[in-house]
Design a protein around this motif. Structure first.
Motif, mmCIF file in Angstrom:
data_model
loop_
_atom_site.group_PDB
_atom_site.id
_atom_site.type_symbol
_atom_site.label_atom_id
_atom_site.label_comp_id
_atom_site.label_asym_id
_atom_site.label_seq_id
_atom_site.Cartn_x
_atom_site.Cartn_y
_atom_site.Cartn_z
ATOM 1 N N VAL A 95 37.830 26.509 38.363
ATOM 2 C CA VAL A 95 36.852 27.122 39.257
ATOM 3 C C VAL A 95 37.420 27.196 40.666
ATOM 4 O O VAL A 95 37.964 26.215 41.185
ATOM 5 N N ALA A 96 37.291 28.351 41.285
ATOM 6 C CA ALA A 96 37.680 28.503 42.685
ATOM 7 C C ALA A 96 36.568 27.999 43.596
ATOM 8 O O ALA A 96 35.408 27.880 43.178
ATOM 9 N N PRO A 97 36.872 27.702 44.869
ATOM 10 C CA PRO A 97 35.822 27.297 45.814
ATOM 11 C C PRO A 97 34.758 28.384 45.967
ATOM 12 O O PRO A 97 35.048 29.578 45.850
ATOM 13 N N LYS A 129 34.968 33.150 41.164
ATOM 14 C CA LYS A 129 33.781 33.274 42.022
ATOM 15 C C LYS A 129 33.933 34.413 43.030
ATOM 16 O O LYS A 129 33.790 34.242 44.239
ATOM 17 N N GLY A 130 34.231 35.601 42.527
ATOM 18 C CA GLY A 130 34.532 36.716 43.409
ATOM 19 C C GLY A 130 33.354 37.532 43.886
ATOM 20 O O GLY A 130 33.523 38.453 44.690
ATOM 21 N N ARG A 148 44.496 37.092 43.925
ATOM 22 C CA ARG A 148 44.617 37.398 42.504
ATOM 23 C C ARG A 148 44.442 36.124 41.701
ATOM 24 O O ARG A 148 44.765 35.042 42.156
ATOM 25 N N SER A 149 43.982 36.259 40.481
ATOM 26 C CA SER A 149 43.623 35.090 39.700
ATOM 27 C C SER A 149 44.836 34.265 39.290
ATOM 28 O O SER A 149 44.974 33.119 39.670
ATOM 29 N N PRO A 165 39.656 35.355 32.248
ATOM 30 C CA PRO A 165 39.459 35.375 33.708
ATOM 31 C C PRO A 165 38.179 36.145 34.033
ATOM 32 O O PRO A 165 37.964 37.265 33.549
ATOM 33 N N ILE A 166 37.314 35.560 34.866
ATOM 34 C CA ILE A 166 36.063 36.206 35.243
ATOM 35 C C ILE A 166 35.877 36.151 36.757
ATOM 36 O O ILE A 166 36.489 35.335 37.450
ATOM 37 N N ASN A 167 35.026 37.045 37.268
ATOM 38 C CA ASN A 167 34.627 37.037 38.682
ATOM 39 C C ASN A 167 35.811 37.039 39.632
ATOM 40 O O ASN A 167 35.816 36.333 40.644
#
Length: 396
Positions: A95-97, A129-130, A148-149, A165-167
Motif C-alpha cells: 500500500v502506498a501512503p 491509492k491514486g 509509476r507502480s 496493480p490497482i489505483n
C-alpha cells in the motif's frame, strides 16, 4: 499515451527514496521478521530494506515472503549485485501512503528494481491509492509528477506473475524508462484503473529486448500496452483489453534521434469497448525512428472505436511540429484474422506520413462490421496488399 520522462543522471536521484543496495545464509526471509507490520499504517519500508539485504547475501535462491495483510511502503529502490536468484512472493497487499504527494513528488517511481538480474515478483495486490492524484490532475491544480507502480531499469531475466496493480497514479508496470532490459516475462497480471483516470498505461515497454507479455487482463484510463523506442522482439499473447485506449506502438518521434521498434507480435487477444484496438502512432515531426516487422493477428474486436489505426499526424494543440510530417518510417506490418465490431463507421484508418508513406502493409482475412453492416476504411499515403476476405473493402 503518457509521456515518459527520462531524468538526467546529473539530477540528485530520488531525493526521498530509500535505496536498497545489497551489502554478503538461509534462503527464506519473512518481512515480519524484519519488522514489517501488516496493518496498512506502519511504515514497513525499512523492514523490506532489511529483507532485501539478507536475500542479496544468500548463496542459494532466496525468497522474500510478504504474508497476508497490508504493508505500507514509501518510495523504494531495490538494487544490487547478489549471489543467486531472488523471488518476491507477495501474499498480502503493498500500500502506498494516502497522501499522493508522499510518493509522487520525488522521482516518478513507487517501487523500482534497478541493476538487477534474475528476480521474480509473484503475488497479489499493489495499491497505489491514486484516486486523489487523478482528482488533482483533472482539477487543473499544480500537481506532482506522479509515480509509476513498479518499474524495472537495467534489469535482466525478470518474471512478473500474478500481480494486481490497482489505483495507479501513472503507469502500472514499466519495462523500462531508463536503461536496457533483456528477457522479461509478464504473465497472468490483472491491471485495474478507472477508464477516466489519466495517464494510467497498463504496461509500458521501451529500450528492451525479448519481452513476453501473456495472459493478462488490462483495464485502464490510457493505453493497455504502450511500446516505446528501441523495443525489439516483443511477444504479446492472450491479452484481454478494455476499457482503455489501445495496444499502441508510440507515440513515436518524440525525439529526432529516437531508435526504432522492430519484431513486435500481438496474437490471440480480445478488445472490448476500447478507444482503439491495435495502433501505431507518431508525432508529425522529423525523426530517425522506424517501425518494421510488426504482426497483429487472431484478434477479436468488440465495439471498439478504431479497431485498426495508423496515425502519423499526432500534434496536440499544433505545437512542436514544425514540418507537420512524421519522419517515422513504417513498413512490413501485417494484420491477419481480425474480426468483430467497430463502434465507429470507419473501422480501418491508415493516416500515414506524406513524406514517409507506409510501405509493405498486409491485410489478410479482416472482417469488421458497424451496426450490423460492413464498416468502412480510410487510407492516406500507404501502400500494401490484401488477401482473403477483407471487410471493410481494402483501400490500400
Amino acid at each position: 499515451m503518457a509521456n515518459y520522462l527520462v531524468l538526467s543522471s546529473s539530477i540528485v536521484f530520488f531525493l526521498f527514496i530509500t535505496f536498497f543496495s545489497c551489502p554478503s545464509n538461509a534462503a527464506d526471509y519473512n518481512v515480519l521478521n524484519s519488522g514489517a507490520k501488516p496493518d496498512g499504517k506502519s511504515d514497513s519500508t525499512q523492514a523490506f530494506h532489511k529483507a532485501w539485504g539478507s536475500a542479496c547475501n544468500s548463496t542459494q535462491t532466496a525468497t522474500i515472503y510478504v504474508p497476508r495483510g497490508r504493508f505500507l511502503l514509501k518510495n523504494v529502490v531495490f538494487r544490487g549485485l547478489y549471489k543467486s536468484r531472488i523471488e518476491f512472493r507477495i501474499n498480502g497487499t503493498l500500500v502506498a501512503p494516502s497522501d499522493y504527494r508522499a510518493i509522487g513528488d520525488s522521482s516518478g517511481y513507487w517501487i523500482l528494481f534497478v541493476q538487477v538480474n534474475s528476480v521474480s515478483v509473484i503475488g497479489r495486490t499493489l495499491d497505489a491509492k491514486g484516486g486523489a492524484f487523478w482528482a488533482c490532475l483533472t482539477s487543473g491544480k499544480n500537481c506532482p509528477v506522479g509515480a509509476r507502480s513498479i518499474t524495472f531499469n537495467w534489469a535482466n531475466n525478470i518474471l512478473v506473475s500474478g500481480l494486481t496493480p490497482i489505483n495507479r497514479e501513472l503507469s502500472h508496470i514499466v519495462i523500462n524508462s531508463k536503461g536496457d532490459c533483456n528477457n522479461v516475462m509478464i504473465r497472468n497480471v490483472k491491471i485495474i484503473a478507472l477508464d477516466q483516470s489519466p495517464n494510467t498505461d497498463g504496461i509500458h515497454v521501451q529500450l528492451s529486448i525479448r519481452v513476453t507479455i501473456s495472459g493478462n487482463s488490462i483495464r485502464t484510463g490510457d493505453d493497455h500496452i504502450s511500446i516505446g523506442p528501441r523495443t525489439r522482439n516483443l511477444w504479446m499473447e492472450g491479452i484481454r483489453c478494455g476499457p482503455g485506449h489501445s495496444v499502441s506502438l508510440g507515440s513515436l518521434a518524440k525525439e529526432l534521434n529516437e531508435d526504432g521498434v522492430q519484431n513486435i507480435t500481438l496474437t490471440k487477444s480480445i478488445f472490448t469497448g476500447s478507444d482503439n484496438g491495435v495502433s501505431i502512432k507518431s508525432w508529425a515531426r522529423p525523426s530517425k525512428a522506424f517501425v518494421r516487422d510488426i504482426s497483429f493477428q487472431n484478434i477479436l474486436m468488440r465495439n471498439v472505436q478504431n479497431p485498426i489505426i495508423i496515425y502519423q499526424n499526432y500534434c496536440p494543440n499544433n505545437q512542436g511540429c514544425p514540418s507537420q510530417s512524421s519522419g517515422v518510417k513504417i513498413s512490413e506490418v501485417t494484420y491477419k484474422n481480425i474480426h468483430g465490431t467497430s463502434a465507429t463507421q470507419v473501422a480501418v484508418t491508415f493516416d500515414c506520413s506524406p513524406s514517409n508513406p507506409c510501405k509493405g502493409i498486409r491485410l489478410q482475412d479482416i472482417k469488421l462490421s458497424y451496426l450490423n453492416k460492413p464498416a468502412q476504411a480510410s487510407c492516406r499515403h500507404i501502400g500494401g496488399t490484401s488477401t482473403g476476405v477483407i471487410v471493410p473493402q481494402s483501400c490500400l
